[in-house]
Motif scaffolding. Structure first.
Motif, mmCIF file in Angstrom:
data_model
loop_
_atom_site.group_PDB
_atom_site.id
_atom_site.type_symbol
_atom_site.label_atom_id
_atom_site.label_comp_id
_atom_site.label_asym_id
_atom_site.label_seq_id
_atom_site.Cartn_x
_atom_site.Cartn_y
_atom_site.Cartn_z
ATOM 1 N N SER A 199 -53.970 -6.922 -1.156
ATOM 2 C CA SER A 199 -54.413 -6.204 0.039
ATOM 3 C C SER A 199 -54.148 -4.713 -0.090
ATOM 4 O O SER A 199 -54.950 -3.875 0.332
ATOM 5 N N GLU A 200 -53.007 -4.379 -0.676
ATOM 6 C CA GLU A 200 -52.669 -2.977 -0.887
ATOM 7 C C GLU A 200 -53.724 -2.291 -1.757
ATOM 8 O O GLU A 200 -54.118 -1.138 -1.485
ATOM 9 N N LEU A 201 -54.192 -2.978 -2.788
ATOM 10 C CA LEU A 201 -55.197 -2.410 -3.675
ATOM 11 C C LEU A 201 -56.536 -2.229 -2.976
ATOM 12 O O LEU A 201 -57.327 -1.368 -3.350
ATOM 13 N N ALA A 202 -56.786 -3.053 -1.958
ATOM 14 C CA ALA A 202 -58.058 -2.994 -1.227
ATOM 15 C C ALA A 202 -57.884 -2.330 0.133
ATOM 16 O O ALA A 202 -58.546 -2.694 1.108
ATOM 17 N N ASP A 203 -57.017 -1.342 0.191
ATOM 18 C CA ASP A 203 -56.651 -0.696 1.452
ATOM 19 C C ASP A 203 -57.873 -0.250 2.262
ATOM 20 O O ASP A 203 -58.113 -0.715 3.380
ATOM 21 N N GLY A 204 -58.665 0.645 1.698
ATOM 22 C CA GLY A 204 -59.816 1.175 2.415
ATOM 23 C C GLY A 204 -60.926 0.159 2.611
ATOM 24 O O GLY A 204 -61.592 0.148 3.657
ATOM 25 N N ALA A 205 -61.135 -0.697 1.617
ATOM 26 C CA ALA A 205 -62.208 -1.688 1.725
ATOM 27 C C ALA A 205 -61.964 -2.649 2.873
ATOM 28 O O ALA A 205 -62.901 -3.020 3.604
ATOM 29 N N ILE A 206 -60.711 -3.051 3.067
ATOM 30 C CA ILE A 206 -60.395 -3.968 4.163
ATOM 31 C C ILE A 206 -60.580 -3.279 5.510
ATOM 32 O O ILE A 206 -61.132 -3.863 6.456
ATOM 33 N N HIS A 216 -53.340 -1.765 3.578
ATOM 34 C CA HIS A 216 -51.917 -1.475 3.452
ATOM 35 C C HIS A 216 -51.138 -2.046 4.633
ATOM 36 O O HIS A 216 -50.036 -2.574 4.449
ATOM 37 N N THR A 217 -51.699 -1.953 5.814
ATOM 38 C CA THR A 217 -51.047 -2.584 6.967
ATOM 39 C C THR A 217 -50.965 -4.087 6.766
ATOM 40 O O THR A 217 -49.940 -4.715 7.049
ATOM 41 N N LEU A 218 -52.052 -4.673 6.264
ATOM 42 C CA LEU A 218 -52.060 -6.104 5.995
ATOM 43 C C LEU A 218 -51.017 -6.456 4.935
ATOM 44 O O LEU A 218 -50.371 -7.517 5.016
ATOM 45 N N LYS A 219 -50.825 -5.572 3.967
ATOM 46 C CA LYS A 219 -49.769 -5.778 2.975
ATOM 47 C C LYS A 219 -48.418 -5.939 3.662
ATOM 48 O O LYS A 219 -47.638 -6.839 3.324
#
Length: 238
Positions: A199-206, A216-219
């Motif tokens: 999730s951290e790697l897909a910060d903006g996409a999520i 990053h929040t989801l992380k």
């Protein structure tokens, strides 16, 4: 008897392999723009509110664990203290992200990882790994890995100490025949932590996809769930 004497070597060989792989990989540098998180929305004047407030779960779990664990179990006590400190360190960092503040985010994370490993070593081989020296040595390595990154820019040792418990603890549990409930709990925690890193790697996409929350929040939320699984498993032992 021969099997009992051979058991520590499997984890030892794995640890040596991970360390050698890190050295062969060379310096691992922090990506450019690391501090540019996708969700910069504020709430009532609180900057980067979602990434700050999503650390509250660590505060709750840290306090819960410290109230449940026996003080004589030094490694578990340190683990929950590190989870508690993560709430403060990560919140402080996300208020105004930069490398200086990131030190205080990464320090408790490193301590949490090495504390889990210390606890697993003591559970598996109590005669070989005395509680205080084992915990002190691993905590020293954890702290050193963060300051090594700060001084050199090389994340390798810090990342190695995050990876080591994920690889070595399941092996130690399998070798020593740990109860299945503990092995399942740690497996679930690993799964949640891996999802957190993805999730951290897909910060903006999520954030672009669902708008309500960034990667990053989801992380933070998934890592909190991983800590909760471990907290319940550890608390059940006391």
């Amino acid at each position: 008897m021969q099997l009992a004497h051979a058991r520590p070597n499997i984890a030892l060989y794995l640890a040596a392999f991970l360390a050698a792989a890190m050295l062969l990989a060379g310096p691992i540098l922090q990506p450019a723009g690391y501090h540019a998180f996708a969700d910069e929305r504020s709430l009532s004047g609180l900057a980067n509110a979602a990434d700050v407030l999503s650390n509250l779960g660590f505060l709750i779990i840290g306090l819960y664990g410290l109230l449940r664990v026996r003080p004589t179990r030094l490694a578990h006590t340190m683990f929950f203290a590190a989870i508690l400190l993560t709430a403060f360190g990560s919140s402080w960092y996300h208020l105004a992200p930069d490398d200086t503040r990131l030190i205080w985010d990464r320090l408790p994370i490193a301590l949490a990882c090495v504390s889990l490993l210390a606890a697993a070593l003591q559970d598996a081989f109590p005669a070989r790994f005395a509680p205080l020296p084992t915990l002190a040595a691993l905590c020293a390595l954890g702290v050193a890995s963060v300051f090594w990154w700060s001084a050199t820019g090389n994340l390798g040792p810090y990342l190695l100490l995050q990876l080591a418990p994920l690889v070595l603890i399941p092996v130690l549990q399998w070798q020593t025949g740990a109860p299945h409930v503990q092995r399942r709990a740690f497996g679930a925690a690993i799964g949640l932590y891996v999802l957190a890193k993805l999730s951290e790697l897909a910060d903006g996409a999520i954030l672009s996809a669902i708008h309500a929350v960034s990667g990053h929040t989801l992380k933070h939320l998934l890592a909190t769930l991983a800590a909760l699984v471990l907290a319940r498993m550890i608390a059940a032992r006391y």
